[in-house]
Design a protein around this motif. Structure first.
Motif, mmCIF file in Angstrom:
data_model
loop_
_atom_site.group_PDB
_atom_site.id
_atom_site.type_symbol
_atom_site.label_atom_id
_atom_site.label_comp_id
_atom_site.label_asym_id
_atom_site.label_seq_id
_atom_site.Cartn_x
_atom_site.Cartn_y
_atom_site.Cartn_z
ATOM 1 N N TRP A 25 -5.361 5.174 0.599
ATOM 2 C CA TRP A 25 -6.083 4.562 1.730
ATOM 3 C C TRP A 25 -6.604 5.225 2.560
ATOM 4 O O TRP A 25 -7.734 5.002 3.119
ATOM 5 C CB TRP A 25 -4.942 3.460 2.188
ATOM 6 C CG TRP A 25 -5.548 2.577 3.154
ATOM 7 C CD1 TRP A 25 -6.054 1.102 2.827
ATOM 8 C CD2 TRP A 25 -5.993 2.532 4.643
ATOM 9 N NE1 TRP A 25 -6.503 0.627 4.025
ATOM 10 C CE2 TRP A 25 -6.389 1.268 5.096
ATOM 11 C CE3 TRP A 25 -5.587 3.728 5.651
ATOM 12 C CZ2 TRP A 25 -6.860 1.308 6.299
ATOM 13 C CZ3 TRP A 25 -6.108 3.549 6.748
ATOM 14 C CH2 TRP A 25 -6.626 2.223 7.370
ATOM 15 N N MET A 279 0.074 -8.531 -1.467
ATOM 16 C CA MET A 279 -1.461 -8.739 -1.532
ATOM 17 C C MET A 279 -1.794 -7.305 -1.257
ATOM 18 O O MET A 279 -2.674 -6.884 -2.081
ATOM 19 C CB MET A 279 -1.869 -9.609 -0.816
ATOM 20 C CG MET A 279 -3.365 -9.802 -0.688
ATOM 21 S SD MET A 279 -3.843 -10.556 -2.203
ATOM 22 C CE MET A 279 -2.718 -12.313 -2.462
ATOM 23 N N PHE A 280 -1.592 -6.461 -0.141
ATOM 24 C CA PHE A 280 -2.057 -5.119 -0.007
ATOM 25 C C PHE A 280 -1.943 -4.219 -1.001
ATOM 26 O O PHE A 280 -2.879 -3.499 -1.434
ATOM 27 C CB PHE A 280 -1.318 -4.674 1.462
ATOM 28 C CG PHE A 280 -1.828 -3.248 1.598
ATOM 29 C CD1 PHE A 280 -2.980 -3.279 2.511
ATOM 30 C CD2 PHE A 280 -1.519 -2.115 1.307
ATOM 31 C CE1 PHE A 280 -3.632 -1.904 2.903
ATOM 32 C CE2 PHE A 280 -1.795 -0.780 1.750
ATOM 33 C CZ PHE A 280 -2.940 -0.835 2.459
ATOM 34 N N LYS A 282 -1.155 -4.702 -4.176
ATOM 35 C CA LYS A 282 -2.029 -5.255 -5.457
ATOM 36 C C LYS A 282 -3.504 -5.089 -5.227
ATOM 37 O O LYS A 282 -4.194 -4.245 -6.357
ATOM 38 C CB LYS A 282 -1.871 -6.609 -5.504
ATOM 39 C CG LYS A 282 -2.327 -7.327 -6.795
ATOM 40 C CD LYS A 282 -1.940 -8.821 -7.134
ATOM 41 C CE LYS A 282 -2.424 -9.270 -8.313
ATOM 42 N NZ LYS A 282 -1.511 -8.649 -9.648
ATOM 43 N N ASN A 283 -4.093 -4.995 -4.125
ATOM 44 C CA ASN A 283 -5.619 -4.837 -3.907
ATOM 45 C C ASN A 283 -5.612 -3.338 -3.963
ATOM 46 O O ASN A 283 -6.563 -2.884 -4.164
ATOM 47 C CB ASN A 283 -5.904 -5.184 -2.388
ATOM 48 C CG ASN A 283 -6.135 -6.936 -2.279
ATOM 49 O OD1 ASN A 283 -6.116 -7.424 -3.425
ATOM 50 N ND2 ASN A 283 -5.805 -7.184 -1.125
ATOM 51 N N MET A 284 -4.504 -2.405 -3.592
ATOM 52 C CA MET A 284 -4.774 -1.160 -3.688
ATOM 53 C C MET A 284 -4.551 -0.539 -5.194
ATOM 54 O O MET A 284 -4.514 0.811 -5.262
ATOM 55 C CB MET A 284 -3.471 -0.291 -2.777
ATOM 56 C CG MET A 284 -3.975 -0.322 -1.446
ATOM 57 S SD MET A 284 -5.379 0.208 -0.750
ATOM 58 C CE MET A 284 -5.331 1.948 -1.333
ATOM 59 N N ALA A 353 -10.260 -0.751 2.130
ATOM 60 C CA ALA A 353 -9.416 -0.933 0.749
ATOM 61 C C ALA A 353 -8.076 -1.538 1.205
ATOM 62 O O ALA A 353 -7.620 -1.426 2.416
ATOM 63 C CB ALA A 353 -8.852 0.424 0.547
ATOM 64 N N GLY A 354 -7.329 -2.541 0.317
ATOM 65 C CA GLY A 354 -6.075 -2.987 0.703
ATOM 66 C C GLY A 354 -6.146 -4.380 1.313
ATOM 67 O O GLY A 354 -5.459 -5.104 1.134
ATOM 68 N N GLY A 356 -8.810 -6.428 0.877
ATOM 69 C CA GLY A 356 -9.748 -7.353 0.216
ATOM 70 C C GLY A 356 -9.455 -7.009 -1.284
ATOM 71 O O GLY A 356 -8.652 -6.214 -1.671
ATOM 72 N N GLU A 357 -9.852 -7.875 -2.101
ATOM 73 C CA GLU A 357 -9.647 -7.902 -3.456
ATOM 74 C C GLU A 357 -10.120 -6.605 -4.196
ATOM 75 O O GLU A 357 -11.286 -6.161 -4.001
ATOM 76 C CB GLU A 357 -9.976 -9.217 -4.358
ATOM 77 C CG GLU A 357 -9.587 -9.038 -5.783
ATOM 78 C CD GLU A 357 -9.854 -10.510 -6.280
ATOM 79 O OE1 GLU A 357 -9.553 -10.566 -7.465
ATOM 80 O OE2 GLU A 357 -10.080 -11.253 -5.281
ATOM 81 N N LEU A 358 -9.448 -6.007 -4.935
ATOM 82 C CA LEU A 358 -9.687 -4.844 -5.561
ATOM 83 C C LEU A 358 -10.943 -4.783 -6.484
ATOM 84 O O LEU A 358 -10.928 -5.857 -7.377
ATOM 85 C CB LEU A 358 -8.862 -3.919 -6.374
ATOM 86 C CG LEU A 358 -8.975 -2.672 -6.759
ATOM 87 C CD1 LEU A 358 -9.013 -1.564 -5.645
ATOM 88 C CD2 LEU A 358 -7.901 -2.038 -7.597
#
Length: 361
Positions: A25, A279-280, A282-284, A353-354, A356-358
């Protein structure tokens, strides 16, 4: 107090993946904001140094990306015992640490990967400069004022000696208005509120620094967005503990009110979140990283990785109770901060990053 034999265990102690993704991040934000020639990584309350160690390992693994960047580590730690544990975790023992009890930098050395590292007792002592700030399970241990709404208005909740039992404590309501009531919002709808003025002061300091010199702050903690009421509690040996019983023998905590942190930062910097840890991470890209590690591991290590993943991501464990919150310069989210000519196109702003959706490219 930290670890399996203590009162509580933190995410970095559960899985190496947690710290690795936070390292990604910071590098992502450094790249998105123009790859500054130098940056400071500042951690508030670094625990045993496990999280900083995992982040530094990522910095080393991505050395080709960071090779022209001058990096330094700055740890804000009031506990002498913990600072010694951090030094043992992070520095090469062959290089002696310099100690100076009277200086704002009370200890300094070099990390195992050759990065200068310094210790401070207060954020104010950390040099101002392009910095990335990290506060993981830091704000939840700061002291709070508790208030209860009554027919007479707000009253602060105090701790008093029980007149019936001399060695027992009890909660009481203040008989009249107290100075701390100024912290309550006029439009507050809850009937019980916890406010942490010290957290507000620290967020204002972080906001001023980020607005002045750039960078970002990533805050990760148990918390809520202005919805919870009475969250003050104790933990002893990983179990809930009455906060008024045997004071000084248990870990005390109160959930962070991120809506309060947002108000304290407003006007100086932009904020993102809070977003749930599940969620964070997962997005990472936690699922991708887990697969890579599982493919390289033997069976005992695989079980440990899967257990750690479950603890971090399971909504009934840390997945939904833990939140991420970021402070960023306004121009990071909105492009240029100065007016543009009619012929200039608005700069494209890369997502944070983190939060929003990856998206894979």
């Amino acid at each position: 107090m930290l670890g399996e034999k203590g009162d509580f265990i933190t995410s970095p102690e559960i899985s190496q993946i947690f710290g690795e993704l936070l390292g990604i991040w910071f590098i992502s934000e450094w790249m998105a904001t123009g790859k500054n020639a130098a940056f400071q990584l500042v951690e508030l309350g670094p625990g045993r140094g496990t999280l900083a160690g995992d982040i530094l390992r990522v910095f080393s693994q991505l050395g080709s990306v960071l090779k022209n960047c001058d990096i330094s580590i700055h740890l804000v730690e009031v506990s002498r015992k913990l600072s010694e544990i951090q030094a043992l975790t992070l520095t090469e023992e062959k290089i002696p640490l310099e100690r100076n009890a009277g200086s704002p930098v009370y200890m300094k050395g070099v990390t195992k990967s050759g990065i200068p590292i310094s210790w401070y007792r207060d954020l104010h002592d950390v040099p101002k400069g392009h910095s990335f700030y990290l506060a993981h399970e830091f704000f939840d241990v700061l002291p709070v004022h508790k208030f209860q709404k009554t027919p007479q208005g707000w009253r602060e909740v105090f701790i008093d000696i029980d007149p019936q039992v001399s060695d027992k404590l009890r909660f009481v309501l203040a008989p009249c208005v107290t100075p701390a009531e100024v912290f309550i919002q006029r439009d507050e709808m809850r009937d019980h509120v916890e406010v942490c003025p010290e957290a507000g002061i620290i967020v204002q300091e972080l906001s001023q620094r980020i607005a002045l010199t750039g960078g970002a702050a990533l805050i990760a903690d148990y918390g809520h967005d202005g919805t919870k009421t009475d969250t003050f509690r104790g933990f002893c040996g990983h179990k809930l503990h009455d906060v008024l019983t045997a004071p000084g023998t248990a870990d005390l905590t109160a959930d962070v009110d991120f809506s309060y942190l947002r108000r304290m930062a407003e006007g100086q910097v932009a904020s993102l979140g809070p977003i749930r840890q599940q969620m964070f991470l997962k997005n990472m890209g936690i699922d991708v990283r887990l697969k890579v590690l599982l493919d390289k591991s033997d069976e005992p290590a695989r079980q440990q990785l899967l257990q750690g993943y479950d603890m971090l991501m399971n909504p009934k464990k840390m997945g939904e109770r833990f939140n991420f919150f970021a402070l960023l310069p306004h121009q990071r989210l909105h492009g240029r901060s100065h007016p543009m000519n009619a012929c200039q196109s608005k700069p494209s702003v890369s997502p944070v990053a983190g939060f929003g959706e990856l998206a894979w490219r």
